[in-house]
Scaffold this active site. Structure first.
Site, short mmCIF file in Angstrom:
data_model
loop_
_atom_site.label_atom_id
_atom_site.label_comp_id
_atom_site.label_asym_id
_atom_site.label_seq_id
_atom_site.Cartn_x
_atom_site.Cartn_y
_atom_site.Cartn_z
CG HIS A 30 -4.36 9.61 -0.88
ND1 HIS A 30 -2.98 9.84 -0.95
CD2 HIS A 30 -4.93 9.08 1.22
CE1 HIS A 30 -2.58 9.47 0.45
NE2 HIS A 30 -3.52 8.62 1.20
CG ASP A 85 -2.28 1.40 1.18
OD1 ASP A 85 -2.05 2.89 1.29
OD2 ASP A 85 -3.40 1.16 0.37
CE1 TYR A 145 1.33 9.30 3.39
CE2 TYR A 145 0.80 7.03 2.24
CZ TYR A 145 0.21 8.38 2.83
OH TYR A 145 -0.57 8.42 4.13
CE LYS A 162 -3.86 4.87 -0.17
NZ LYS A 162 -2.34 4.59 0.35
#
Length: 268
Positions: A117, A52, A57, A82
């Protein structure tokens, strides 16, 4: 590993890895930015097949590198990423461009689960974004689509106006905030719950109770929490920068909590 069947019959491993989630500048865990695949390598060696990650990120590229290093075929892995809607909506062309960037960074021609997200304060834009995800799903580029951090009103928007029901709602769920009501709402609409930060919110008092429970089974307090989560059909993505703790998070399929155990944990 136990798999959970989503509402379109695609199966997702009930435990995934958030390895190398931290890819932001200034974070002590910046391996993702350096292209350091060590945490990914450990996770694969330990048996993780569900990863994930997210655009926000900055860790899609390092996962792509890590999976390419592996001798395992792409279809052995389940990849979730996401769309970065933290700042809202950048237009339809922006959505398409961001999706294509994700595919390129991951070095793949399909993504197993693609999520919005964060919701934002414009229903028309959320629906436009969802419609684009539906198109990628219909073309087979996404095997499943879903959302993250959506509350009931956001889910209702898509359930009423979308053509495809979200397969997943990834939300905060841990001892500090079990989020039972939203999990029940997800389940009632045949939407799977994925818990981010599933080991959060554990203070010293809670840890003592969890250790007492774990001692009955030869398990750590963290393993007890993860077992509790999956026993209520919540998919978990624990994060660890330690190889041994990564392995421990997978070692939760050889015991069952009692009704009293679950009652004590629920009350924390």
């Amino acid at each position: 590993m136990k798999n959970f069947k989503l509402n379109n019959d695609v199966e997702i491993p009930i435990v995934g890895s958030g390895a190398n989630t931290y890819g932001k500048e200034g974070n002590q865990y910046s391996g993702a930015l350096r292209g350091d695949t060590q945490e990914i390598d450990w996770a694969i060696e330990n048996g993780y097949r569900h990863f994930d990650i997210a655009q926000v990120y900055n860790n899609e590229e390092v996962l792509g590198k890590g999976l390419q290093k592996s001798s395992l075929p792409r279809e052995d892995f389940f990849i979730t990423t996401k769309l970065n809607t933290y700042g809202g909506f950048g237009g339809a062309d922006w959505v398409h461009a961001e999706i294509e960037k994700s595919l390129e960074k991951l070095q793949t021609d399909y993504i197993d689960l693609f999520l919005i997200h964060f919701p934002w304060d414009n229903n028309d834009e959320i629906l436009e974004t969802w419609n684009i995800l539906e198109d990628y799903y219909n073309r087979g580029v996404f095997r499943t689509i879903g959302v993250s951090n959506f509350e009931k009103e956001h889910l209702d928007l898509i359930l009423v106006n979308g053509k495809i029901k979200p397969a997943v709602n990834q939300i905060e769920s841990h001892i500090g905030k079990w989020n039972e009501e939203l999990i029940a709402y997800n389940k009632g609409n045949d939407i799977a719950t994925v818990a981010w930060s599933p080991l959060g919110g554990i203070d010293e008092n809670a840890k003592k109770v969890l250790e007492e429970i774990g001692n009955q089974y030869g398990k750590t307090y963290a393993q007890v929490v993860l077992r509790y989560q999956i026993e209520r059909d919540v998919i978990v993505i624990p994060k660890s920068h330690n190889k041994d703790r990564q392995a421990q998070s997978l070692d939760i399929f050889d015991f069952d909590l009692t009704a009293n155990d679950r009652k004590r944990i629920a009350s924390l």
